[in-house]
Scaffold this motif. Structure first.
Motif, PDB file in Angstrom:
ATOM      1  N   LYS A 110       0.832  -1.131   0.176  1.00 41.75           N
ATOM      2  CA  LYS A 110       0.403   0.478   0.091  1.00 41.75           C
ATOM      3  C   LYS A 110       1.051   1.173  -0.205  1.00 41.75           C
ATOM      4  CE  LYS A 110      -4.096  -1.464   2.441  1.00 41.75           C
ATOM      5  NZ  LYS A 110      -5.416  -0.823   2.879  1.00 41.75           N
ATOM      6  N   LYS A 111       1.915   1.032  -0.088  1.00 43.22           N
ATOM      7  CA  LYS A 111       3.107   2.313   0.336  1.00 43.22           C
ATOM      8  C   LYS A 111       2.830   3.485   1.208  1.00 43.22           C
ATOM      9  CE  LYS A 111       3.956   2.614  -4.689  1.00 43.22           C
ATOM     10  NZ  LYS A 111       3.872   1.220  -5.555  1.00 43.22           N
ATOM     11  N   ILE A 112       2.709   2.385   2.619  1.00 38.66           N
ATOM     12  CA  ILE A 112       2.845   2.958   3.401  1.00 38.66           C
ATOM     13  C   ILE A 112       3.981   3.067   4.573  1.00 38.66           C
ATOM     14  CG2 ILE A 112       1.930   3.173   5.704  1.00 38.66           C
ATOM     15  CD1 ILE A 112      -0.523   1.675   4.506  1.00 38.66           C
ATOM     16  N   ARG A 113       4.664   4.315   4.436  1.00 41.82           N
ATOM     17  CA  ARG A 113       5.895   4.644   4.981  1.00 41.82           C
ATOM     18  C   ARG A 113       5.906   5.303   7.133  1.00 41.82           C
ATOM     19  NH1 ARG A 113       8.904   8.832   1.417  1.00 41.82           N
ATOM     20  NH2 ARG A 113       9.115  10.176   3.126  1.00 41.82           N
ATOM     21  N   LEU A 114       6.352   4.159   7.964  1.00 42.97           N
ATOM     22  CA  LEU A 114       5.528   4.547   9.470  1.00 42.97           C
ATOM     23  C   LEU A 114       7.241   4.486   9.820  1.00 42.97           C
ATOM     24  CD1 LEU A 114       3.889   3.994  10.844  1.00 42.97           C
ATOM     25  CD2 LEU A 114       3.990   1.875  11.427  1.00 42.97           C
ATOM     26  N   SER A 115       7.526   5.424  10.269  1.00 42.04           N
ATOM     27  CA  SER A 115       8.645   5.518  11.149  1.00 42.04           C
ATOM     28  C   SER A 115       8.543   4.074  11.940  1.00 42.04           C
ATOM     29  CB  SER A 115       8.857   7.105  11.467  1.00 42.04           C
ATOM     30  OG  SER A 115       9.610   7.048  13.006  1.00 42.04           O
ATOM     31  N   PHE A 146      -5.370   1.997   6.568  1.00 43.80           N
ATOM     32  CA  PHE A 146      -4.173   2.759   5.477  1.00 43.80           C
ATOM     33  C   PHE A 146      -5.066   2.666   4.624  1.00 43.80           C
ATOM     34  CE2 PHE A 146      -1.792   2.247  10.188  1.00 43.80           C
ATOM     35  CZ  PHE A 146      -1.720   3.648  10.325  1.00 43.80           C
ATOM     36  N   GLU A 147      -5.298   3.364   3.618  1.00 45.68           N
ATOM     37  CA  GLU A 147      -6.168   3.788   2.679  1.00 45.68           C
ATOM     38  C   GLU A 147      -4.862   3.236   1.919  1.00 45.68           C
ATOM     39  OE1 GLU A 147      -8.707   5.982  -0.067  1.00 45.68           O
ATOM     40  OE2 GLU A 147      -9.774   6.165   2.253  1.00 45.68           O
ATOM     41  N   GLY A 148      -3.845   3.975   1.804  1.00 42.35           N
ATOM     42  CA  GLY A 148      -2.283   3.497   1.213  1.00 42.35           C
ATOM     43  C   GLY A 148      -1.611   4.951   0.971  1.00 42.35           C
ATOM     44  N   HIS A 149      -0.567   5.079   0.297  1.00 45.13           N
ATOM     45  CA  HIS A 149       0.222   6.025  -0.086  1.00 45.13           C
ATOM     46  C   HIS A 149       0.451   7.125   1.075  1.00 45.13           C
ATOM     47  CE1 HIS A 149       1.472   5.435  -4.334  1.00 45.13           C
ATOM     48  NE2 HIS A 149      -0.655   5.061  -4.423  1.00 45.13           N
ATOM     49  N   ASN A 163      -6.906   3.254  17.212  1.00 39.76           N
ATOM     50  CA  ASN A 163      -8.153   3.391  16.091  1.00 39.76           C
ATOM     51  C   ASN A 163      -8.466   4.179  15.376  1.00 39.76           C
ATOM     52  OD1 ASN A 163      -8.807   0.274  17.578  1.00 39.76           O
ATOM     53  ND2 ASN A 163      -9.729   1.768  20.021  1.00 39.76           N
ATOM     54  N   CYS A 164      -7.635   4.340  14.720  1.00 36.28           N
ATOM     55  CA  CYS A 164      -7.896   5.459  13.807  1.00 36.28           C
ATOM     56  C   CYS A 164      -7.957   4.969  12.301  1.00 36.28           C
ATOM     57  CB  CYS A 164      -6.746   6.434  13.191  1.00 36.28           C
ATOM     58  SG  CYS A 164      -6.565   7.709  14.866  1.00 36.28           S
ATOM     59  N   ALA A 165      -8.598   5.828  11.286  1.00 33.62           N
ATOM     60  CA  ALA A 165      -8.452   5.749   9.313  1.00 33.62           C
ATOM     61  C   ALA A 165      -8.161   6.670   9.182  1.00 33.62           C
ATOM     62  CB  ALA A 165     -10.122   5.664   9.212  1.00 33.62           C
ATOM     63  N   LEU A 166      -7.071   6.273   7.882  1.00 31.80           N
ATOM     64  CA  LEU A 166      -6.133   7.636   7.524  1.00 31.80           C
ATOM     65  C   LEU A 166      -6.645   7.198   5.502  1.00 31.80           C
ATOM     66  CD1 LEU A 166      -4.351   9.714   7.765  1.00 31.80           C
ATOM     67  CD2 LEU A 166      -2.459   7.844   7.471  1.00 31.80           C
ATOM     68  N   GLY A 167      -7.108   8.435   5.467  1.00 34.06           N
ATOM     69  CA  GLY A 167      -7.154   7.740   3.955  1.00 34.06           C
ATOM     70  C   GLY A 167      -5.804   7.847   2.485  1.00 34.06           C
ATOM     71  N   ARG A 168      -5.947   8.144   1.558  1.00 28.43           N
ATOM     72  CA  ARG A 168      -4.936   7.713   0.479  1.00 28.43           C
ATOM     73  C   ARG A 168      -4.478   8.970   0.672  1.00 28.43           C
ATOM     74  NH1 ARG A 168      -3.392   4.608  -3.304  1.00 28.43           N
ATOM     75  NH2 ARG A 168      -3.026   5.640  -5.283  1.00 28.43           N
ATOM     76  N   LYS A 220     -10.544   9.867  12.190  1.00 28.33           N
ATOM     77  CA  LYS A 220     -11.084   9.337  10.962  1.00 28.33           C
ATOM     78  C   LYS A 220     -10.873  10.719   9.579  1.00 28.33           C
ATOM     79  CE  LYS A 220     -14.318   8.404   7.125  1.00 28.33           C
ATOM     80  NZ  LYS A 220     -15.192   7.645   6.574  1.00 28.33           N
ATOM     81  N   ILE A 221      -9.257  10.325   9.261  1.00 33.18           N
ATOM     82  CA  ILE A 221      -8.311  11.029   8.651  1.00 33.18           C
ATOM     83  C   ILE A 221      -9.126  11.043   6.881  1.00 33.18           C
ATOM     84  CG2 ILE A 221      -6.648  12.684   7.957  1.00 33.18           C
ATOM     85  CD1 ILE A 221      -5.292  11.877  10.965  1.00 33.18           C
ATOM     86  N   GLY A 222      -9.459  12.177   6.405  1.00 33.39           N
ATOM     87  CA  GLY A 222      -9.392  12.129   5.004  1.00 33.39           C
ATOM     88  C   GLY A 222      -8.630  11.937   3.859  1.00 33.39           C
ATOM     89  N   LYS A 223      -9.312  12.175   2.646  1.00 37.10           N
ATOM     90  CA  LYS A 223      -7.781  11.706   1.714  1.00 37.10           C
ATOM     91  C   LYS A 223      -7.368  13.341   0.708  1.00 37.10           C
ATOM     92  CE  LYS A 223     -10.941   8.389  -1.395  1.00 37.10           C
ATOM     93  NZ  LYS A 223     -11.313   7.930  -2.129  1.00 37.10           N
ATOM     94  N   TYR A 224      -5.567  12.724   1.283  1.00 35.99           N
ATOM     95  CA  TYR A 224      -5.206  14.280   0.626  1.00 35.99           C
ATOM     96  C   TYR A 224      -4.930  14.956   1.726  1.00 35.99           C
ATOM     97  CZ  TYR A 224      -6.000  11.139  -3.699  1.00 35.99           C
ATOM     98  OH  TYR A 224      -5.805   9.884  -4.440  1.00 35.99           O
ATOM     99  N   CYS A 225      -4.708  14.403   3.030  1.00 31.85           N
ATOM    100  CA  CYS A 225      -4.521  15.707   4.016  1.00 31.85           C
ATOM    101  C   CYS A 225      -2.959  15.541   4.430  1.00 31.85           C
ATOM    102  CB  CYS A 225      -5.306  14.841   4.838  1.00 31.85           C
ATOM    103  SG  CYS A 225      -7.103  15.393   5.212  1.00 31.85           S
TER     104      CYS A 225
END
Length: 87
Positions: A15-20, A31-34, A45-50, A64-69
């Motif tokens: 999903k191309k997720i970079r996690l420190s 995680f939606e990806g990127h 317990n969070c959701a992170l948009g693409r 819940k955080i939307g896409k491209y934020c």
């Protein structure tokens, strides 16, 4: 333990997720990806948009955080409800 780390790396790399290594993700996070999560950030317990990015030393609980934020460093969220119909 080695297989667990290998499975997590495979899941995140697809999903191309970079996690420190200093970031903490607990509970059920989606995680939606990127995405990128920087050092010192804690997500529970969070959701992170693409395409979304979270800076250093943040704290997010049931958020819940939307896409491209792009979320800056040192951001903390709290639980609450904002009345949008009264305005």
């Amino acid at each position: 333990m080695k297989n667990l780390i290998k499975n997590m790396f495979y899941r995140f790399s697809n999903k191309k997720i970079r996690l420190s290594l200093k970031a903490k993700c607990r509970g059920k996070n989606y995680f939606e990806g990127h995405n990128m999560i920087c050092a010192g950030t804690e997500m529970i317990n969070c959701a992170l948009g693409r395409g979304s990015y979270i800076g250093e030393n943040g704290y997010f609980y049931q958020t819940k955080i939307g896409k491209y934020c792009c979320i800056s460093r040192n951001v903390t969220t709290i639980i609450g409800s904002h009345p949008i119909k009264k305005f």
